[in-house]
Scaffold this motif. Structure first.
Motif, PDB file in Angstrom:
ATOM      1  N   ALA A 103       0.810  -1.221   0.000  1.00 29.25           N
ATOM      2  CA  ALA A 103       0.000   0.000   0.000  1.00 29.25           C
ATOM      3  C   ALA A 103       0.844   1.272   0.000  1.00 29.25           C
ATOM      4  O   ALA A 103       0.343   2.343  -0.346  1.00 29.25           O
ATOM      5  N   LEU A 104       2.110   1.179   0.398  1.00 24.59           N
ATOM      6  CA  LEU A 104       2.977   2.365   0.354  1.00 24.59           C
ATOM      7  C   LEU A 104       3.847   2.372  -0.895  1.00 24.59           C
ATOM      8  O   LEU A 104       4.824   3.125  -0.978  1.00 24.59           O
ATOM      9  N   GLY A 105       3.514   1.531  -1.869  1.00 25.05           N
ATOM     10  CA  GLY A 105       4.265   1.490  -3.119  1.00 25.05           C
ATOM     11  C   GLY A 105       5.285   0.370  -3.098  1.00 25.05           C
ATOM     12  O   GLY A 105       5.665  -0.135  -2.030  1.00 25.05           O
ATOM     13  N   GLU A 106       5.716  -0.002  -4.297  1.00 27.56           N
ATOM     14  CA  GLU A 106       6.665  -1.113  -4.408  1.00 27.56           C
ATOM     15  C   GLU A 106       8.002  -0.793  -3.737  1.00 27.56           C
ATOM     16  O   GLU A 106       8.606  -1.639  -3.086  1.00 27.56           O
ATOM     17  N   HIS A 107       8.445   0.467  -3.899  1.00 30.20           N
ATOM     18  CA  HIS A 107       9.736   0.843  -3.312  1.00 30.20           C
ATOM     19  C   HIS A 107       9.725   0.718  -1.786  1.00 30.20           C
ATOM     20  O   HIS A 107      10.774   0.526  -1.176  1.00 30.20           O
ATOM     21  N   ALA A 108       8.546   0.831  -1.198  1.00 29.54           N
ATOM     22  CA  ALA A 108       8.453   0.789   0.263  1.00 29.54           C
ATOM     23  C   ALA A 108       8.840  -0.579   0.814  1.00 29.54           C
ATOM     24  O   ALA A 108       9.057  -0.725   2.020  1.00 29.54           O
ATOM     25  N   ARG A 109       8.937  -1.571  -0.068  1.00 34.48           N
ATOM     26  CA  ARG A 109       9.404  -2.885   0.398  1.00 34.48           C
ATOM     27  C   ARG A 109      10.864  -2.819   0.845  1.00 34.48           C
ATOM     28  O   ARG A 109      11.363  -3.734   1.489  1.00 34.48           O
ATOM     29  N   GLY A 110      11.557  -1.723   0.497  1.00 35.19           N
ATOM     30  CA  GLY A 110      12.934  -1.542   0.946  1.00 35.19           C
ATOM     31  C   GLY A 110      13.055  -0.922   2.327  1.00 35.19           C
ATOM     32  O   GLY A 110      14.169  -0.738   2.832  1.00 35.19           O
ATOM     33  N   LEU A 111      11.920  -0.629   2.951  1.00 29.90           N
ATOM     34  CA  LEU A 111      11.959  -0.065   4.308  1.00 29.90           C
ATOM     35  C   LEU A 111      12.466  -1.106   5.296  1.00 29.90           C
ATOM     36  O   LEU A 111      12.148  -2.302   5.168  1.00 29.90           O
ATOM     37  N   SER A 112      13.236  -0.657   6.292  1.00 31.66           N
ATOM     38  CA  SER A 112      13.798  -1.617   7.250  1.00 31.66           C
ATOM     39  C   SER A 112      13.126  -1.575   8.617  1.00 31.66           C
ATOM     40  O   SER A 112      13.249  -2.527   9.387  1.00 31.66           O
ATOM     41  N   GLY A 113      12.425  -0.493   8.926  1.00 23.36           N
ATOM     42  CA  GLY A 113      11.817  -0.418  10.257  1.00 23.36           C
ATOM     43  C   GLY A 113      10.776   0.670  10.361  1.00 23.36           C
ATOM     44  O   GLY A 113      10.716   1.574   9.514  1.00 23.36           O
ATOM     45  N   ILE A 114       9.948   0.532  11.387  1.00 27.10           N
ATOM     46  CA  ILE A 114       8.875   1.492  11.667  1.00 27.10           C
ATOM     47  C   ILE A 114       8.921   1.826  13.153  1.00 27.10           C
ATOM     48  O   ILE A 114       9.148   0.943  13.981  1.00 27.10           O
ATOM     49  N   GLN A 115       8.704   3.089  13.483  1.00 24.39           N
ATOM     50  CA  GLN A 115       8.505   3.485  14.881  1.00 24.39           C
ATOM     51  C   GLN A 115       7.241   4.321  14.942  1.00 24.39           C
ATOM     52  O   GLN A 115       7.021   5.193  14.097  1.00 24.39           O
ATOM     53  N   VAL A 116       6.409   4.060  15.940  1.00 22.56           N
ATOM     54  CA  VAL A 116       5.182   4.839  16.131  1.00 22.56           C
ATOM     55  C   VAL A 116       5.202   5.440  17.531  1.00 22.56           C
ATOM     56  O   VAL A 116       5.447   4.738  18.514  1.00 22.56           O
ATOM     57  N   THR A 117       4.978   6.756  17.595  1.00 22.70           N
ATOM     58  CA  THR A 117       4.929   7.467  18.877  1.00 22.70           C
ATOM     59  C   THR A 117       3.543   8.065  19.051  1.00 22.70           C
ATOM     60  O   THR A 117       3.028   8.712  18.143  1.00 22.70           O
ATOM     61  N   LEU A 118       2.947   7.849  20.231  1.00 22.57           N
ATOM     62  CA  LEU A 118       1.644   8.435  20.554  1.00 22.57           C
ATOM     63  C   LEU A 118       1.814   9.431  21.687  1.00 22.57           C
ATOM     64  O   LEU A 118       2.170   9.044  22.811  1.00 22.57           O
ATOM     65  N   HIS A 119       1.509  10.699  21.394  1.00 23.87           N
ATOM     66  CA  HIS A 119       1.545  11.740  22.425  1.00 23.87           C
ATOM     67  C   HIS A 119       0.164  11.803  23.065  1.00 23.87           C
ATOM     68  O   HIS A 119      -0.803  12.147  22.386  1.00 23.87           O
ATOM     69  N   GLU A 120       0.071  11.478  24.350  1.00 24.28           N
ATOM     70  CA  GLU A 120      -1.238  11.512  24.997  1.00 24.28           C
ATOM     71  C   GLU A 120      -1.512  12.868  25.650  1.00 24.28           C
ATOM     72  O   GLU A 120      -2.651  13.147  26.023  1.00 24.28           O
ATOM     73  N   SER A 121      -0.489  13.671  25.812  1.00 24.34           N
ATOM     74  CA  SER A 121      -0.618  15.038  26.345  1.00 24.34           C
ATOM     75  C   SER A 121       0.684  15.749  26.041  1.00 24.34           C
ATOM     76  O   SER A 121       1.585  15.171  25.407  1.00 24.34           O
ATOM     77  N   HIS A 122       0.795  17.011  26.518  1.00 21.64           N
ATOM     78  CA  HIS A 122       2.051  17.749  26.321  1.00 21.64           C
ATOM     79  C   HIS A 122       3.142  17.264  27.261  1.00 21.64           C
ATOM     80  O   HIS A 122       4.291  17.695  27.125  1.00 21.64           O
ATOM     81  N   VAL A 123       2.821  16.372  28.180  1.00 22.56           N
ATOM     82  CA  VAL A 123       3.812  15.909  29.149  1.00 22.56           C
ATOM     83  C   VAL A 123       3.974  14.393  29.209  1.00 22.56           C
ATOM     84  O   VAL A 123       4.619  13.881  30.142  1.00 22.56           O
ATOM     85  N   ALA A 124       3.435  13.646  28.244  1.00 22.78           N
ATOM     86  CA  ALA A 124       3.608  12.189  28.250  1.00 22.78           C
ATOM     87  C   ALA A 124       3.380  11.610  26.859  1.00 22.78           C
ATOM     88  O   ALA A 124       2.414  11.976  26.184  1.00 22.78           O
ATOM     89  N   TRP A 125       4.286  10.709  26.458  1.00 23.33           N
ATOM     90  CA  TRP A 125       4.123  10.026  25.182  1.00 23.33           C
ATOM     91  C   TRP A 125       4.788   8.651  25.247  1.00 23.33           C
ATOM     92  O   TRP A 125       5.569   8.369  26.156  1.00 23.33           O
ATOM     93  N   ALA A 126       4.426   7.793  24.315  1.00 25.76           N
ATOM     94  CA  ALA A 126       4.932   6.421  24.306  1.00 25.76           C
ATOM     95  C   ALA A 126       5.216   6.019  22.874  1.00 25.76           C
ATOM     96  O   ALA A 126       4.614   6.541  21.939  1.00 25.76           O
ATOM     97  N   SER A 127       6.136   5.053  22.702  1.00 24.20           N
ATOM     98  CA  SER A 127       6.452   4.632  21.345  1.00 24.20           C
ATOM     99  C   SER A 127       6.765   3.137  21.292  1.00 24.20           C
ATOM    100  O   SER A 127       7.042   2.498  22.306  1.00 24.20           O
ATOM    101  N   TYR A 128       6.690   2.604  20.077  1.00 23.58           N
ATOM    102  CA  TYR A 128       7.034   1.214  19.807  1.00 23.58           C
ATOM    103  C   TYR A 128       7.796   1.182  18.489  1.00 23.58           C
ATOM    104  O   TYR A 128       7.399   1.827  17.518  1.00 23.58           O
ATOM    105  N   GLU A 129       8.885   0.437  18.479  1.00 24.13           N
ATOM    106  CA  GLU A 129       9.775   0.377  17.324  1.00 24.13           C
ATOM    107  C   GLU A 129       9.951  -1.074  16.913  1.00 24.13           C
ATOM    108  O   GLU A 129      10.157  -1.940  17.775  1.00 24.13           O
ATOM    109  N   ARG A 130       9.872  -1.347  15.616  1.00 21.53           N
ATOM    110  CA  ARG A 130      10.010  -2.728  15.140  1.00 21.53           C
ATOM    111  C   ARG A 130      10.681  -2.774  13.760  1.00 21.53           C
ATOM    112  O   ARG A 130      10.674  -1.790  13.014  1.00 21.53           O
ATOM    113  N   ASP A 131      11.198  -3.930  13.436  1.00 19.38           N
ATOM    114  CA  ASP A 131      11.754  -4.157  12.107  1.00 19.38           C
ATOM    115  C   ASP A 131      10.636  -4.459  11.127  1.00 19.38           C
ATOM    116  O   ASP A 131       9.519  -4.819  11.512  1.00 19.38           O
ATOM    117  N   LEU A 132      10.979  -4.360   9.851  1.00 23.30           N
ATOM    118  CA  LEU A 132      10.031  -4.707   8.784  1.00 23.30           C
ATOM    119  C   LEU A 132      10.562  -5.931   8.039  1.00 23.30           C
ATOM    120  O   LEU A 132      11.772  -6.132   7.968  1.00 23.30           O
TER     121      LEU A 132
END
Lengths: 132, 132, 132, 132, 132, 132
Positions: A103-132
């Motif tokens: 869905a992100l295009g054929e070239h996106a198969r060359g991506l090696s990892g993804i990280q997602v960060t969720l900011h729940e307020s101006h003073v706290a956030w969390a993230s998760y990082e993984r390989d592809l």
């Protein structure tokens, strides 16, 4: 190593089970400002990590599956605490599925990892990082 | 890899020794907006990296030991330049001590690392990252 | 004209009634990052608009009455849409009551106005401004 | 591991070649808010990663070579898409040259890595990270 | 007085005429992060200043007329410096036209004013405020 | 009404007198991120409120008179609490003097007002607004 990040947000209701959560055991909600980062060692033939328009669109797709919902009622999350860090993994894993599905295009198969960060307020956030 | 970050701030006075510091050799001060990040490979039984309330409380405890002080007068920092990067390490190490002492809860013993970032202005910040 | 602003946040659940709200008619939630601004023409005898510690404490008191709640269940809001702009007025009016009751100190009676801004995401916010 | 980051910005015009870019194939422009991060394992004899004043000055030097320019006309970028991620690498590599040439001081030769992040808007940014 | 603000962005190229502009007389560009604020004395029957979805949509429409363009080639701006403050007025006036044309809904005819702020970097922004 | 704002920062030490200040009676310090806003009804012949370069330069000049200083030792502030709101007025008044002296250019005599905001942390700021 290259990376690009796109930002969007989602607004949900939920409650937590466990004494550690105190008043957050009551039904409440959150806006999560969500940053999705895509990494790769080298740029694709267009000179990109991944197209920002496509990345933004797919992040929007994934967040659309959560937005304006009470997560306590979602079968996918039955019996789990939908903590900020847990939801970061949910979103990262769903984005990874989108990458693998092309869905992100054929070239996106060359991506090696993804990280997602969720900011729940101006003073706290969390993230998760993984390989592809 | 999961992470959560909590933010607080501290306001201190200090001066620096060394020509490289120019006018910062005079007694001046700073607000440091402090981000403390806690990392671990898997979530604890509550579905958390660490409880955000506890993390915020312990960061506040550590910053309370520095807040509204002239660091030039603190015995702990005699003879050192209390640079932003140096203070990032001080705060990270003190937080690590709190984790080891159990102040962030028993589950927090599963944390693998801490990173502390001090923003000294809108255009400069420093960080220190360590294992637990 | 002088002003000081203090920031805090609150996490709530709610739903909206009316076709204009689309999917936001479902039970969902929000983090509101809340900025409370206090104005006055001249500084008080301590050289302040109002004590930032007191202002932060009273804002926390007011937000404590909303935090970790489903606003659909609150008698105070029966039959109204708890929109971001509506909640800005609720918080401003409650802060005004605190000022009039002396909770921000005797000098705070010299305040001339209050503005409250609620950030519901990184791309939308609402405010309400009133005299004291 | 220690790090310091300094922030500046640059304003450029450019266009992209390739269908993936859609309307961005037209001549347009961007403000990039640029964060340059310098890393090292141990602090230098002054208690620093690198002097923030020097780091800011050298980042300004590097950005001065791009600022207020149409990148389509720059011989260095002939035939390439000057994407945000590509420009992050250009700036990181030029900063690395400055470090190696001694422009950040002799102690800066102890730096181990550089990361450059370019914010192209409030909802998208890109970075490049390399060793020194 | 109530207000709501929505944020979007636009990326343009342009140049300036006049010695005061120094190197900005060359063709360059900018990302403008654009905040559009709508004001009114009382809420509409839905409890809103204006629907945030509609406001975001109309702001996007207006910015779409500028996005990914070289403003030096736009007939509307022939012979004028498209400074940040000038563009704030252009966008505010175009939004006002949309309000008057009913594009933000019938209730939006009760709006009393618009303010548009354009952030050209993390250290400079401009705004224009007008009645409706 | 048009406005432009430029941002810079200053790092100072000081202490406060008065019980209301609690631990802030000790010598401590602050980074103030300073926003200076200039207003006028119509743009000047260059299409500007005021030249951003000149405005940034004059703000830097004014902040240079405070930067890296212990305000308790400054004769100008003998016997007063150098609160954030007090300092906002000091900076606004000094900028007004610069405008009147012609330091922001002849066109700047058409400015109608100045507002200065000092951010003392991510959760507190103060401002002062005056006519010119």
């Amino acid at each position: 190593m290259f990376a690009i990040t796109v930002r969007d947000h989602v607004m949900i209701a939920h409650s937590f089970r466990g004494e550690v959560f105190g008043p957050a055991q009551r039904l409440h909600g959150a806006t999560y400002v969500v940053d999705a980062t895509f990494r790769r060692a080298d740029l694709d033939p267009d000179g990109l990590v991944v197209d920002i328009g496509l990345a933004t669109g797919e992040l929007g797709e994934v967040l659309g599956g959560l937005n304006y919902r009470n997560l306590d009622d979602e079968p996918d999350f039955a019996g789990v605490n939908t903590s900020t860090e847990f939801l970061a993994k949910v979103i990262a894993d769903r984005l990874a599925d989108h990458v693998h599905a092309g869905a992100l295009g054929e070239h996106a198969r060359g991506l090696s990892g993804i990280q997602v960060t969720l900011h729940e307020s101006h003073v706290a956030w969390a993230s998760y990082e993984r390989d592809l």
